[in-house]
Design a protein around this motif. Structure first.
Motif, PDB file in Angstrom:
ATOM      1  N   ASP A 130       0.814  -1.218   0.000  1.00 16.67           N
ATOM      2  CA  ASP A 130       0.000   0.000   0.000  1.00 16.67           C
ATOM      3  C   ASP A 130       0.849   1.270   0.000  1.00 16.67           C
ATOM      4  O   ASP A 130       0.313   2.370   0.188  1.00 16.67           O
ATOM      5  N   ARG A 235      -4.770  -9.563   7.874  1.00  9.87           N
ATOM      6  CA  ARG A 235      -4.593  -8.128   7.979  1.00  9.87           C
ATOM      7  C   ARG A 235      -5.377  -7.562   9.154  1.00  9.87           C
ATOM      8  O   ARG A 235      -4.881  -6.703   9.879  1.00  9.87           O
ATOM      9  N   HIS A 236      -6.585  -8.052   9.334  1.00  8.62           N
ATOM     10  CA  HIS A 236      -7.449  -7.491  10.371  1.00  8.62           C
ATOM     11  C   HIS A 236      -7.435  -8.306  11.661  1.00  8.62           C
ATOM     12  O   HIS A 236      -8.075  -7.924  12.638  1.00  8.62           O
ATOM     13  N   ASP A 240      -2.936  -3.130  14.023  1.00  6.52           N
ATOM     14  CA  ASP A 240      -3.870  -2.047  13.723  1.00  6.52           C
ATOM     15  C   ASP A 240      -4.677  -2.276  12.449  1.00  6.52           C
ATOM     16  O   ASP A 240      -5.384  -1.389  11.985  1.00  6.52           O
ATOM     17  N   SER A 242      -3.505  -2.731   9.472  1.00  6.64           N
ATOM     18  CA  SER A 242      -2.842  -2.238   8.266  1.00  6.64           C
ATOM     19  C   SER A 242      -1.999  -3.340   7.638  1.00  6.64           C
ATOM     20  O   SER A 242      -1.787  -4.408   8.219  1.00  6.64           O
ATOM     21  N   ASP A 243      -1.487  -3.052   6.448  1.00  3.85           N
ATOM     22  CA  ASP A 243      -0.607  -3.989   5.758  1.00  3.85           C
ATOM     23  C   ASP A 243       0.690  -4.199   6.519  1.00  3.85           C
ATOM     24  O   ASP A 243       1.351  -5.229   6.370  1.00  3.85           O
ATOM     25  N   TYR A 320       2.174   6.625   8.143  1.00  2.00           N
ATOM     26  CA  TYR A 320       0.800   6.563   7.671  1.00  2.00           C
ATOM     27  C   TYR A 320       0.463   7.813   6.864  1.00  2.00           C
ATOM     28  O   TYR A 320       0.899   8.912   7.187  1.00  2.00           O
ATOM     29  N   ASN A 326      -5.558   3.966   4.687  1.00  2.00           N
ATOM     30  CA  ASN A 326      -5.227   2.693   4.061  1.00  2.00           C
ATOM     31  C   ASN A 326      -3.962   2.756   3.205  1.00  2.00           C
ATOM     32  O   ASN A 326      -3.650   1.805   2.488  1.00  2.00           O
ATOM     33  N   ARG A 327      -3.245   3.873   3.264  1.00  3.19           N
ATOM     34  CA  ARG A 327      -2.019   4.042   2.495  1.00  3.19           C
ATOM     35  C   ARG A 327      -0.888   4.444   3.436  1.00  3.19           C
ATOM     36  O   ARG A 327      -1.118   4.998   4.515  1.00  3.19           O
ATOM     37  N   VAL A 328       0.347   4.172   3.012  1.00  7.31           N
ATOM     38  CA  VAL A 328       1.517   4.633   3.760  1.00  7.31           C
ATOM     39  C   VAL A 328       2.444   5.372   2.804  1.00  7.31           C
ATOM     40  O   VAL A 328       2.449   5.114   1.592  1.00  7.31           O
ATOM     41  N   GLY A 359       2.666  -1.118  12.453  1.00 12.83           N
ATOM     42  CA  GLY A 359       1.474  -1.949  12.337  1.00 12.83           C
ATOM     43  C   GLY A 359       1.023  -2.591  13.626  1.00 12.83           C
ATOM     44  O   GLY A 359      -0.059  -3.163  13.709  1.00 12.83           O
TER      45      GLY A 359
END
Length: 368
Positions: A130, A235-236, A240, A242-243, A320, A326-328, A359
Motif C-alpha cells: 500500500d 490483515r485485520h 492495527d 494495516s498492511d 501513515y 489505508n495508504r503509507v 502496524g
C-alpha cells in the motif's frame, strides 16, 4: 529455441508455455531441493528428474525488458533479488485469494533480499504493497508500454506491467540493481508448506480473521498450507489492521519455513525430496538467468550458508498517509539509509527503522 510467449494480456500472459526445454524456477531453498533430487536419485533416474523438473520451470526475460538503463551491478560479490507473492485472481488462486475470477494479478507481498558478500548472511526489506510511490514508464513482456504514474500504490506496478514493471519500480525507488526475480503464487505456496509437513509458530494472542479464514488460539501451532497462507494474508486479525502488521507475520513465516526445511531431512528421503522439488518448481517463477535446473543448483549453492539467525528482516521505513488511512508514505531520509547500507554491503543501521510505522503486530507471532 525459446518458447513463444503465451497470448493474451495481464501478468500471466507473459510467462512462457511449459515445455521440456522451457525455463522456470524455484526459490531460495527449492533450488537446493532440485539439486539434491538430481544427485540423490542418481543414474538413469537423474536424467528423468532433470527433464521433468526442467520442464516445470517458467521464466521471464527481465533483463531484456529493462534494457541497459539500470543501476550498476555490485562488484563485491553481493546480490539483490526481488521476491513477490502474487495475488492472482484466477484458477485455483481465486478461492485462496478471494475476489472475482477476473484473471488479474497483484503483488500481495514484496521483499527485497540482499545477500551480503560471502553469502553467509542476508538483509531482507519488506515493501508494503500500500506504499504510495511514483511508478516509472515500463514495458511488459509483449512489448506494450505503460506510462509513468505518480502517487500510486506500489502493487499497481505488477498489476500494470507485470514482473518487469515491478522490478523497474523497485530499482527506481532504491537505486539498487535487482540481480534476480522470484515469484510464488497462492496455490503453490500452500502445496509447498503441506509437502514440508507444515510450519510451527507460536502466537501470544488469539487470531480470528474471517477475511483470511484464519482462526488460532494463543499458543504453539503447526500450521498446514491453508493456515500458513491465512497467516501471511491476515490483515485485520492482528495489530492495527494495516498492511504493516501483516508484513511482520510474513517475515515470521519466512523464518519458520527456513527452519522447517533444515529439520525435514530431505537428503535422506529421496521420494519426499523429489515431491518437494516438483512442487517448488511448479510454484515459482523467476528471471530467465535462473531458467534451468543447473542454474538453480548454482544459485542454491551460493545461499546454503544462510540460516534464520543470519537473516536481518525489516520493513521499508514508512509513515501513515494522513490523507488516507489505508495508504503509507515512504520516510525518504530513513529509507535512503536502508538503500545506502545495502548498496555499500553494510548492515542496515538501527536509526533507519526507529520511529517508523510498524502496524502493531510485533511479537504476536514467532517462529517456534
Amino acid at each position: 529455441m525459446p518458447a513463444e510467449s503465451t497470448p493474451g494480456s495481464g501478468p500471466r500472459a507473459w510467462r512462457r508455455r511449459r515445455t521440456p526445454h522451457d525455463k522456470r524456477h524455484s526459490g531460495l531453498k527449492a533450488v537446493a531441493w532440485t539439486a539434491a533430487a538430481v544427485l540423490v536419485l542418481g543414474g538413469a533416474g537423474a536424467g528423468y528428474v532433470y527433464v521433468r523438473l526442467n520442464g516445470n520451470l517458467t521464466s521471464i526475460g527481465i533483463d531484456r525488458l529493462l534494457g541497459t538503463d539500470r543501476p550498476e551491478k555490485a562488484g563485491n560479490g553481493s546480490e539483490n533479488f526481488l521476491v513477490l507473492g502474487s495475488d492472482t485472481r484466477s484458477g485455483g488462486n481465486q478461492r485462496l485469494g478471494g475476489g472475482a475470477d477476473d484473471g488479474s494479478a497483484r503483488s500481495d507481498a514484496a521483499m527485497i533480499v540482499h545477500v551480503h558478500e560471502g553469502h553467509k548472511k542476508a538483509s531482507v526489506v519488506s515493501v508494503p504493497r500500500d506504499t504510495v510511490v511514483d511508478r516509472p514508464e515500463c514495458t511488459d513482456a509483449e512489448g506494450g508500454t505503460h506510462s509513468a504514474a505518480n502517487g500510486v500504490m506500489f502493487n499497481s506496478a505488477y498489476a500494470t506491467g507485470g514482473a518487469a514493471c515491478a522490478v523497474k519500480t523497485v530499482e527506481s525507488m532504491t537505486d539498487l540493481r535487482m540481480d534476480h526475480y522470484l515469484e510464488v503464487d497462492f496455490t503453490g505456496f500452500q502445496k509447498l508448506v503441506d509437502e514440508l509437513g507444515g510450519v510451527e509458530v507460536t502466537t501470544t494472542e488469539d487470531i480470528d480473521d474471517p477475511d483470511s479464514h484464519l482462526k488460532l488460539t494463543a499458543g504453539t501451532h503447526r500450521l498446514d498450507g491453508e493456515q500458513a497462507l491465512g497467516l501471511v494474508r491476515t490483515r485485520h486479525g492482528v495489530g492495527d489492521g494495516s498492511d504493516l502488521g501483516r508484513i511482520q507475520l510474513q517475515q515470521t513465516l519466512v523464518r519458520a519455513l527456513v527452519r522447517q526445511v533444515k529439520e525435514v531431512g530431505l537428503f535422506t528421503h529421496p521420494k519426499k525430496l523429489y515431491d518437494i522439488a516438483d512442487t517448488a518448481t511448479r510454484a515459482v517463477t523467476t528471471d530467465s538467468d535462473l531458467g534451468s535446473v543447473n542454474s538453480l543448483v548454482s544459485f542454491a549453492d551460493g545461499l546454503k550458508g544462510i540460516s534464520p539467525d543470519s537473516m536481518h528482516m525489516v520493513t521499508m521505513p514508512v509513515r501513515y498517509d494522513p490523507a488516507d488511512p489505508n495508504r503509507v508514505l515512504p520516510q525518504k531520509e530513513k529509507a535512503r539509509l536502508v538503500w545506502d547500507a545495502l548498496k555499500n554491503d553494510e548492515p542496515i543501521p538501527r536509526a533507519a527503522t526507529t520511529g517508523t510505522a510498524t502496524g502493531g503486530a510485533k511479537g504476536v507471532v514467532s517462529a517456534s
